[in-house]
Every structure is written in C-alpha cells, then in structure tokens.
Design a protein around this motif. Structure first.
Motif, PDB file in Angstrom:
ATOM      1  N   VAL A 101       0.869  -1.178   0.000  1.00 53.56           N
ATOM      2  CA  VAL A 101       0.000   0.000   0.000  1.00 53.56           C
ATOM      3  C   VAL A 101       0.902   1.223   0.000  1.00 53.56           C
ATOM      4  N   THR A 102       0.498   2.260  -0.740  1.00 58.99           N
ATOM      5  CA  THR A 102       1.341   3.437  -0.896  1.00 58.99           C
ATOM      6  C   THR A 102       0.524   4.713  -0.725  1.00 58.99           C
ATOM      7  N   SER A 149       0.379  -5.356 -11.776  1.00 60.59           N
ATOM      8  CA  SER A 149      -0.794  -6.223 -11.555  1.00 60.59           C
ATOM      9  C   SER A 149      -0.789  -7.352 -12.582  1.00 60.59           C
ATOM     10  N   PRO A 150      -1.336  -8.514 -12.244  1.00 62.06           N
ATOM     11  CA  PRO A 150      -1.956  -8.900 -10.971  1.00 62.06           C
ATOM     12  C   PRO A 150      -0.984  -9.542  -9.987  1.00 62.06           C
ATOM     13  N   ALA A 151       0.301  -9.636 -10.375  1.00 61.44           N
ATOM     14  CA  ALA A 151       1.262 -10.292  -9.479  1.00 61.44           C
ATOM     15  C   ALA A 151       1.402  -9.529  -8.169  1.00 61.44           C
ATOM     16  N   VAL A 152       1.251  -8.199  -8.250  1.00 59.49           N
ATOM     17  CA  VAL A 152       1.339  -7.362  -7.056  1.00 59.49           C
ATOM     18  C   VAL A 152      -0.054  -6.900  -6.665  1.00 59.49           C
ATOM     19  N   ARG A 153      -0.374  -7.045  -5.399  1.00 65.76           N
ATOM     20  CA  ARG A 153      -1.689  -6.650  -4.876  1.00 65.76           C
ATOM     21  C   ARG A 153      -1.535  -5.290  -4.201  1.00 65.76           C
ATOM     22  N   TRP A 154      -1.812  -4.234  -4.951  1.00 66.21           N
ATOM     23  CA  TRP A 154      -1.550  -2.873  -4.491  1.00 66.21           C
ATOM     24  C   TRP A 154      -2.836  -2.142  -4.117  1.00 66.21           C
ATOM     25  N   THR A 155      -2.674  -1.161  -3.254  1.00 66.23           N
ATOM     26  CA  THR A 155      -3.720  -0.185  -2.942  1.00 66.23           C
ATOM     27  C   THR A 155      -3.048   1.169  -2.785  1.00 66.23           C
ATOM     28  N   VAL A 156      -3.694   2.215  -3.298  1.00 70.31           N
ATOM     29  CA  VAL A 156      -3.162   3.580  -3.228  1.00 70.31           C
ATOM     30  C   VAL A 156      -4.131   4.457  -2.452  1.00 70.31           C
ATOM     31  N   ASP A 197      -7.137  -5.406   4.202  1.00 66.17           N
ATOM     32  CA  ASP A 197      -8.450  -5.589   3.578  1.00 66.17           C
ATOM     33  C   ASP A 197      -8.296  -5.995   2.112  1.00 66.17           C
ATOM     34  N   PRO A 198      -8.509  -7.253   1.770  1.00 66.70           N
ATOM     35  CA  PRO A 198      -8.334  -7.692   0.378  1.00 66.70           C
ATOM     36  C   PRO A 198      -9.297  -7.021  -0.595  1.00 66.70           C
ATOM     37  N   ALA A 199     -10.403  -6.493  -0.097  1.00 64.92           N
ATOM     38  CA  ALA A 199     -11.361  -5.827  -0.984  1.00 64.92           C
ATOM     39  C   ALA A 199     -10.805  -4.531  -1.566  1.00 64.92           C
ATOM     40  N   THR A 200      -9.726  -4.001  -0.981  1.00 62.43           N
ATOM     41  CA  THR A 200      -9.151  -2.748  -1.477  1.00 62.43           C
ATOM     42  C   THR A 200      -8.072  -2.964  -2.534  1.00 62.43           C
ATOM     43  N   VAL A 201      -7.735  -4.210  -2.823  1.00 69.15           N
ATOM     44  CA  VAL A 201      -6.659  -4.496  -3.782  1.00 69.15           C
ATOM     45  C   VAL A 201      -7.031  -3.978  -5.172  1.00 69.15           C
TER      46      VAL A 201
END
Length: 230
Positions: A101-102, A149-156, A197-201
């Motif tokens: 997350v960033t 993506s999708p290898a990296v599960r990011w959220t900003v 929270d996986p829903a934010t990926v």
C-alpha cells in the motif's frame, strides 16, 4: 502481520510504525540512517536505500509493504516515489511478497472526480503548476504499480493536504477525491486498514476527514502536500 514500512522516519511513517505496533503487528522500519532513527521499542530497524538501491532486500517473513515515500519539495529532481516503488516491487518479487500500500496525493487524479466544479477549475490547475515535480513522480509511481498487476496486490491512498492536528476519523472515497485537509494520524490509520483488507486491492481511494470538511481555498498553517516523506 509482519509489515515493512518504507519512509518510516518521516512524519507519516513514524505514525504508521507506532499505530502498527499498537495494533499488534510486527514492524520492520526501512530507513536510510538507522543511527538517526529513534525506533519505538519492539521495532526491527533495517538500513535501506530504498530510492537509490535497485538491489534492495527485504527481511525474511514480511507479509506486506507500507510505503510513505515522497519528495521533500517540488524542486527535488529525484523521482523518489517512482524509483523507490520500483525497487520495493523488485525486492518483493525476490522475497515472494505480493501486498503493498502506498501514499499518493489527490492531484494525481486529473479528472478531479469528487471535487466541486469550482475547485477543479480554480484550485486544481494552480496546485498542479506549483507541485508539478511532486505529482509527476506520484503519477509515475501509480503507473508502475498498475503495470505490476496482478502479481502485485496494491492499494493507493490519495489524501489532500496533510496536517499534524489530532485525528478526527476518516472516510475512504473509492476512485474519487475528497476536498480538504487530512490529519497524518488518520492517514496512518487508513494505511493500516487497507493493507489488511483484500477488498481494497487494485483500487485507489481519496481520503476524507471524518468531520465536516474545512474550506480548501487556502492551505492550513503547518500543512504539507501529500507525499512529503522520505
């Protein structure tokens, strides 16, 4: 959860470390100069040139990375967020870590979705001119994350102006901006919320203060643009 915090010695990063410890997480702080970093008890400290070192390594057992990297000023020519994030992603691949997350900033959403029309017309162009070095770096960082993506599960998270006032609570605004200042303590809490929270990926969120938003026409005293961490 074992969290590696990049930018841990910055104003937001310190709060992320403190709140993560209080929540029961294991924390590794990635800092350039460990001797200058007064880590809270229980924090593992690792010397890391996140922005400059393409061979950056993460400690064993990290579950997720929380990055609060950012330029100190718009005149800083180094692409702090873009390069630092690229190096973090490379290290994550080597250590089989997928979650990051960033912190970005609201001006990166150029459509201005969620902002009033007058703000998009009168305020946003000025903000982009003054901080163009900062926001270009953050735009490049977000592009790097999307390309992974999708290898990296990011959220900003994209806050507006950051202040050091006490926390007021916050709201996440999906794929839109929120007008007004945000407390760093609330930004730190939001980062820890979304990392679990996986829903934010794969999503970017504006960050709104929990109370009635202040008028955004002038920067509050002591405020800093989002991303001003290193």
């Amino acid at each position: 959860m074992h969290l590696a915090v990049s930018g841990a010695s910055g104003a937001t990063g310190r709060l992320v470390v403190e709140q993560a410890l209080a929540a029961g997480h294991r924390v590794t702080a990635l800092v350039r100069e460990p001797r200058r970093y007064h880590a809270p008890a229980g924090v593992d400290v690792v010397a890391a040139e996140v922005v400059a070192d393409p061979d950056l390594e993460l400690p064993p057992g990290v579950d997720a990375v929380v990055s609060t990297l950012g330029k100190r000023t718009a005149k800083d020519p180094v692409p702090v967020c873009a390069d630092g994030t690229a190096h973090l992603l490379a290290a994550m691949r080597r250590h089989d870590v997928r979650r990051i997350v960033t912190v970005s900033a609201s001006p990166v959403l150029r459509t201005g979705h969620g902002e009033p029309w007058w703000f998009r017309r009168a305020v946003r162009p000025y903000v982009h001119r003054v901080g163009r070095g900062i926001y270009a770096d953050l735009e490049a960082m977000e592009a790097t994350l999307r390309a992974a993506s999708p290898a990296v599960r990011w959220t900003v998270l994209r806050p507006g102006y950051l202040t050091d006032r006490p926390a007021t609570g916050y709201r996440l605004v999906p794929e839109a901006n929120a007008v007004g200042s945000v407390q760093r303590a609330d930004l730190a809490a939001a980062l820890l919320q979304v990392v679990a929270d996986p829903a934010t990926v794969g999503h970017a969120y504006g960050l709104a203060a929990g109370r009635r938003a202040r008028r955004p026409a002038r920067r509050p005293a002591g405020a800093a643009p989002a991303g001003a961490e290193r």
